[in-house]
Write a protein that holds these residues in place. Structure first.
Motif, PDB file in Angstrom:
ATOM      1  N   ILE A  16     103.347  -8.827   7.359  1.00  0.00           N
ATOM      2  CA  ILE A  16     102.362  -8.440   7.357  1.00  0.00           C
ATOM      3  C   ILE A  16     102.036  -8.541   8.844  1.00  0.00           C
ATOM      4  O   ILE A  16     101.410  -7.363   9.732  1.00  0.00           O
ATOM      5  CB  ILE A  16     101.112  -9.247   6.924  1.00  0.00           C
ATOM      6  CG1 ILE A  16     100.993  -9.443   5.042  1.00  0.00           C
ATOM      7  CG2 ILE A  16      99.421  -9.202   6.985  1.00  0.00           C
ATOM      8  CD1 ILE A  16     100.739 -10.694   4.334  1.00  0.00           C
ATOM      9  N   ILE A  17     102.819  -9.504   9.642  1.00  0.00           N
ATOM     10  CA  ILE A  17     101.562  -9.458  11.181  1.00  0.00           C
ATOM     11  C   ILE A  17     102.287  -7.972  11.741  1.00  0.00           C
ATOM     12  O   ILE A  17     102.057  -7.065  12.604  1.00  0.00           O
ATOM     13  CB  ILE A  17     102.701 -10.658  12.224  1.00  0.00           C
ATOM     14  CG1 ILE A  17     102.269 -11.697  11.297  1.00  0.00           C
ATOM     15  CG2 ILE A  17     102.244 -10.168  13.182  1.00  0.00           C
ATOM     16  CD1 ILE A  17     102.871 -12.643  11.943  1.00  0.00           C
TER      17      ILE A  17
ATOM     18  N   PHE B 116     109.807 -13.977  -5.508  1.00  0.00           N
ATOM     19  CA  PHE B 116     109.593 -14.046  -7.602  1.00  0.00           C
ATOM     20  C   PHE B 116     110.474 -15.020  -7.744  1.00  0.00           C
ATOM     21  O   PHE B 116     110.613 -15.318  -8.702  1.00  0.00           O
ATOM     22  CB  PHE B 116     109.504 -12.812  -7.391  1.00  0.00           C
ATOM     23  CG  PHE B 116     109.964 -12.375  -9.144  1.00  0.00           C
ATOM     24  CD1 PHE B 116     108.610 -12.183  -9.502  1.00  0.00           C
ATOM     25  CD2 PHE B 116     111.606 -11.958  -9.519  1.00  0.00           C
ATOM     26  CE1 PHE B 116     108.850 -12.255 -11.318  1.00  0.00           C
ATOM     27  CE2 PHE B 116     111.474 -11.881 -11.017  1.00  0.00           C
ATOM     28  CZ  PHE B 116     110.214 -12.081 -11.512  1.00  0.00           C
TER      29      PHE B 116
ATOM     30  N   THR C 267     113.049  -5.861 -11.086  1.00  0.00           N
ATOM     31  CA  THR C 267     112.767  -7.263 -11.734  1.00  0.00           C
ATOM     32  C   THR C 267     112.659  -7.786 -13.212  1.00  0.00           C
ATOM     33  O   THR C 267     113.224  -8.606 -13.827  1.00  0.00           O
ATOM     34  CB  THR C 267     112.008  -8.117 -10.769  1.00  0.00           C
ATOM     35  OG1 THR C 267     111.458  -7.188  -9.604  1.00  0.00           O
ATOM     36  CG2 THR C 267     111.878  -9.785 -10.905  1.00  0.00           C
TER      37      THR C 267
ATOM     38  N   SER D 242     103.599  -5.455  10.216  1.00  0.00           N
ATOM     39  CA  SER D 242     103.632  -4.075   9.561  1.00  0.00           C
ATOM     40  C   SER D 242     104.668  -3.679   9.016  1.00  0.00           C
ATOM     41  O   SER D 242     104.586  -2.420   8.541  1.00  0.00           O
ATOM     42  CB  SER D 242     101.990  -3.214   9.675  1.00  0.00           C
ATOM     43  OG  SER D 242     101.050  -3.616   9.787  1.00  0.00           O
ATOM     44  N   SER D 243     105.364  -4.830   8.205  1.00  0.00           N
ATOM     45  CA  SER D 243     107.001  -3.741   7.998  1.00  0.00           C
ATOM     46  C   SER D 243     107.261  -4.209   6.678  1.00  0.00           C
ATOM     47  O   SER D 243     107.390  -4.866   6.219  1.00  0.00           O
ATOM     48  CB  SER D 243     108.063  -4.036   8.848  1.00  0.00           C
ATOM     49  OG  SER D 243     109.651  -3.381   8.523  1.00  0.00           O
ATOM     50  N   SER D 244     107.657  -2.272   5.907  1.00  0.00           N
ATOM     51  CA  SER D 244     107.472  -3.127   4.191  1.00  0.00           C
ATOM     52  C   SER D 244     108.927  -3.020   4.305  1.00  0.00           C
ATOM     53  O   SER D 244     109.258  -4.151   3.373  1.00  0.00           O
ATOM     54  CB  SER D 244     107.107  -1.097   4.022  1.00  0.00           C
ATOM     55  OG  SER D 244     108.198  -0.087   4.418  1.00  0.00           O
TER      56      SER D 244
ATOM     57  N   VAL E 210     109.286  -2.414  -7.887  1.00  0.00           N
ATOM     58  CA  VAL E 210     109.703  -4.076  -7.366  1.00  0.00           C
ATOM     59  C   VAL E 210     109.424  -4.916  -8.683  1.00  0.00           C
ATOM     60  O   VAL E 210     110.501  -5.303  -9.463  1.00  0.00           O
ATOM     61  CB  VAL E 210     109.449  -4.736  -6.616  1.00  0.00           C
ATOM     62  CG1 VAL E 210     109.329  -6.440  -6.544  1.00  0.00           C
ATOM     63  CG2 VAL E 210     109.155  -3.907  -5.498  1.00  0.00           C
TER      64      VAL E 210
ATOM     65  N   ASP F 156     104.751   0.380  -5.053  1.00  0.00           N
ATOM     66  CA  ASP F 156     106.426  -0.175  -4.035  1.00  0.00           C
ATOM     67  C   ASP F 156     106.386  -1.121  -5.046  1.00  0.00           C
ATOM     68  O   ASP F 156     107.033  -1.864  -5.392  1.00  0.00           O
ATOM     69  CB  ASP F 156     105.868  -0.620  -2.803  1.00  0.00           C
ATOM     70  CG  ASP F 156     105.952   0.611  -1.589  1.00  0.00           C
ATOM     71  OD1 ASP F 156     106.914   1.732  -2.234  1.00  0.00           O
ATOM     72  OD2 ASP F 156     105.217   0.682  -0.957  1.00  0.00           O
TER      73      ASP F 156
ATOM     74  N   MET G  54      95.307  -4.990  16.648  1.00  0.00           N
ATOM     75  CA  MET G  54      95.476  -5.053  15.822  1.00  0.00           C
ATOM     76  C   MET G  54      95.543  -5.577  14.363  1.00  0.00           C
ATOM     77  O   MET G  54      96.231  -6.732  14.799  1.00  0.00           O
ATOM     78  CB  MET G  54      97.063  -4.302  15.923  1.00  0.00           C
ATOM     79  CG  MET G  54      97.931  -3.462  14.444  1.00  0.00           C
ATOM     80  SD  MET G  54      99.459  -3.179  15.010  1.00  0.00           S
ATOM     81  CE  MET G  54      99.645  -5.179  14.305  1.00  0.00           C
ATOM     82  N   THR G  55      94.866  -5.263  13.345  1.00  0.00           N
ATOM     83  CA  THR G  55      94.481  -6.376  12.280  1.00  0.00           C
ATOM     84  C   THR G  55      95.759  -5.886  11.055  1.00  0.00           C
ATOM     85  O   THR G  55      96.641  -4.967  11.452  1.00  0.00           O
ATOM     86  CB  THR G  55      93.711  -4.990  11.447  1.00  0.00           C
ATOM     87  OG1 THR G  55      93.090  -4.116  11.857  1.00  0.00           O
ATOM     88  CG2 THR G  55      92.633  -6.404  11.338  1.00  0.00           C
ATOM     89  N   PRO G  56      96.328  -7.003  11.154  1.00  0.00           N
ATOM     90  CA  PRO G  56      97.160  -7.151  10.274  1.00  0.00           C
ATOM     91  C   PRO G  56      96.869  -6.519   8.665  1.00  0.00           C
ATOM     92  O   PRO G  56      95.845  -7.330   8.129  1.00  0.00           O
ATOM     93  CB  PRO G  56      97.553  -8.556   9.922  1.00  0.00           C
ATOM     94  CG  PRO G  56      96.708  -9.335  11.168  1.00  0.00           C
ATOM     95  CD  PRO G  56      95.383  -7.747  11.029  1.00  0.00           C
ATOM     96  N   VAL G  57      97.810  -5.444   8.325  1.00  0.00           N
ATOM     97  CA  VAL G  57      97.940  -5.511   7.148  1.00  0.00           C
ATOM     98  C   VAL G  57      99.035  -5.480   6.307  1.00  0.00           C
ATOM     99  O   VAL G  57     100.250  -5.481   6.873  1.00  0.00           O
ATOM    100  CB  VAL G  57      98.501  -3.636   7.163  1.00  0.00           C
ATOM    101  CG1 VAL G  57      97.297  -3.152   6.014  1.00  0.00           C
ATOM    102  CG2 VAL G  57      96.946  -2.612   8.127  1.00  0.00           C
ATOM    103  N   PHE G  58      98.751  -5.085   4.641  1.00  0.00           N
ATOM    104  CA  PHE G  58      99.999  -5.514   3.834  1.00  0.00           C
ATOM    105  C   PHE G  58     100.329  -4.266   3.742  1.00  0.00           C
ATOM    106  O   PHE G  58     100.257  -3.716   3.048  1.00  0.00           O
ATOM    107  CB  PHE G  58      99.752  -6.010   2.369  1.00  0.00           C
ATOM    108  CG  PHE G  58     100.560  -6.399   1.270  1.00  0.00           C
ATOM    109  CD1 PHE G  58     101.501  -7.765   1.594  1.00  0.00           C
ATOM    110  CD2 PHE G  58     100.736  -5.565   0.424  1.00  0.00           C
ATOM    111  CE1 PHE G  58     102.704  -7.965   1.022  1.00  0.00           C
ATOM    112  CE2 PHE G  58     101.984  -6.057  -0.140  1.00  0.00           C
ATOM    113  CZ  PHE G  58     102.852  -7.199  -0.249  1.00  0.00           C
ATOM    114  N   PRO G  59     101.921  -4.239   3.990  1.00  0.00           N
ATOM    115  CA  PRO G  59     103.392  -2.990   4.632  1.00  0.00           C
ATOM    116  C   PRO G  59     103.434  -2.397   2.885  1.00  0.00           C
ATOM    117  O   PRO G  59     103.580  -1.295   2.988  1.00  0.00           O
ATOM    118  CB  PRO G  59     103.750  -3.513   5.151  1.00  0.00           C
ATOM    119  CG  PRO G  59     104.344  -4.680   4.727  1.00  0.00           C
ATOM    120  CD  PRO G  59     102.882  -5.497   4.158  1.00  0.00           C
ATOM    121  N   LEU G  60     103.131  -3.347   2.019  1.00  0.00           N
ATOM    122  CA  LEU G  60     103.084  -2.229   0.683  1.00  0.00           C
ATOM    123  C   LEU G  60     102.447  -1.839  -0.097  1.00  0.00           C
ATOM    124  O   LEU G  60     101.612  -2.050  -0.105  1.00  0.00           O
ATOM    125  CB  LEU G  60     104.150  -3.657  -0.083  1.00  0.00           C
ATOM    126  CG  LEU G  60     105.477  -4.197   0.652  1.00  0.00           C
ATOM    127  CD1 LEU G  60     106.019  -4.410  -0.782  1.00  0.00           C
ATOM    128  CD2 LEU G  60     106.434  -2.772   0.848  1.00  0.00           C
TER     129      LEU G  60
END
Lengths: 73, 275
Positions: free
Chosen positions: B27-28, B43, A19, B30-32, A15, A11, A1-7
């Motif tokens: 990232i590992i 930030f 802010t 894949s949780s938002s 944020v 999103d 499984m390739t790590p993917v940025f979840p946002l």
């Protein structure tokens, strides 16, 4: 499984918007004479941060608009 | 409950590290949710590290040191017996246009000498039996700091622009005042006080300060400083007006509230020497 940025961009945009609002309001209502707090805040730098965050949010909005326009054509 | 933040820089760094770790986890897996939390932590870590002011000095230390210097100046002038009205000189009266000096005549009714005479006096500060003395005013360094914040020399700003530019810099950038109002009477209608409405050459300044209120309060006790040279903040305005108008300026009246917070000062353009 390739790590993917979840946002996704939406999103991140949300944020940034939240802010930016918090920072803009804080920078406007913050008084330099706030009494006994030990965290010394530079009002000028806080205002700069708020403006930068707002610009970043507007950039994400511009990217979304551009995506919509070019997505249609 | 009072929360004491002893090391904001350490807290900022901790937030940054937590945020970076959280982002890695997000990232590992894949949780938002952890991704959003981590972005927030990163930030605020950056913000807390960035928005801190570099150097702060306790107000009590600032007031006690500046008051001593004012007292020393007052005692020196009284011991030398220079009793005339202090005049803030514009650059043409000095050898170095960037420097700031006040001329104090020996006698109360003495007038301002010619620019040549003050330039000679500046070259020979220890001259005996001089008709006047040149002194660096208490607001000289503050005026230099003001020029740095303005990003230009006060010589390049006209009297017309000063009422807009000076209050903004003093309130928002230097944070030395909470309120500031400058009224020039060049067109004979802007002055609120009766004097400024009738006299063409007066400037009326009203300001509120909490940062230097003790110094301004102490200055009222010093006979040579109060209503003559002025407290450091009144002095800054006199320097600015002298540079902006290119004419000598003196303080006509100065009213300070009991707590030292509110100050009302009137400045007059002094008549120059005519050969």
């Amino acid at each position: 499984m390739t790590p993917v940025f979840p946002l996704n961009l939406w999103d991140v945009s949300l944020v940034l918007a939240v802010t930016a609002i918090i920072l803009l309001i804080t920078s406007e209502i913050l008084s330099p004479y706030y009494g006994a707090a030990n965290l010394k805040i530079s009002k000028k730098r806080l205002k700069n941060s708020a403006i930068t965050t707002s610009i970043l949010f507007l950039v994400t909005v511009a990217i979304r608009i551009a995506t919509m326009i070019y997505g249609m054509s | 409950m009072r929360i004491s933040v002893n090391s904001p820089r350490a807290i900022g760094l901790m937030l940054l590290l937590l945020g970076a770790a959280g982002l890695l986890v997000a990232i590992i897996y894949s949780s938002s949710v952890p991704a959003l939390i981590s972005l927030g932590l990163i930030f605020w870590g950056i913000i807390i590290s960035y928005i801190q002011s570099e150097e702060y000095v306790k107000k009590t230390i600032l007031n006690s040191t500046s008051t001593t210097l004012l007292t020393a100046l007052d005692e020196t002038l009284r011991s030398l017996d220079y009793r005339g009205k202090a005049i803030y000189l514009p650059p043409k009266y000095l050898n170095d246009p960037q420097s700031t000096k006040i001329y104090i005549p020996k006698l109360q009714n003495d007038t301002l000498p010619s620019p040549d005479a003050t330039q000679k006096l500046e070259m020979q500060p220890t001259q005996k039996n001089a008709q006047g003395i040149l002194v660096t005013p208490p607001g000289a360094e503050l005026a230099r700091l003001l020029e740095t914040e303005l990003g230009t020399s006060l010589l390049r700003i006209g009297l017309k622009d000063l009422p807009q530019r000076l209050p903004k810099t003093l309130i928002e950038d230097l944070e030395i005042m909470t309120n500031c109002d400058i009224q020039t009477s060049t067109n004979n209608i802007t002055g609120k006080s009766p004097e400024t409405q009738t006299n063409q050459n007066t400037i009326f300044v009203r300001f509120t300060t909490t940062a230097l209120k003790e110094t301004c309060k102490e200055a009222t006790q010093l006979s040579m400083i109060f209503s003559n040279i002025g407290c450091p903040l009144s002095s800054v305005f006199a320097i600015a007006f002298a540079k902006a108008t290119g004419k000598p300026i003196s303080i006509t009246t100065q009213n300070v509230s009991e707590d030292g917070e509110k100050n009302e000062t009137e400045y007059t353009v002094v008549e120059e020497f005519t050969a």
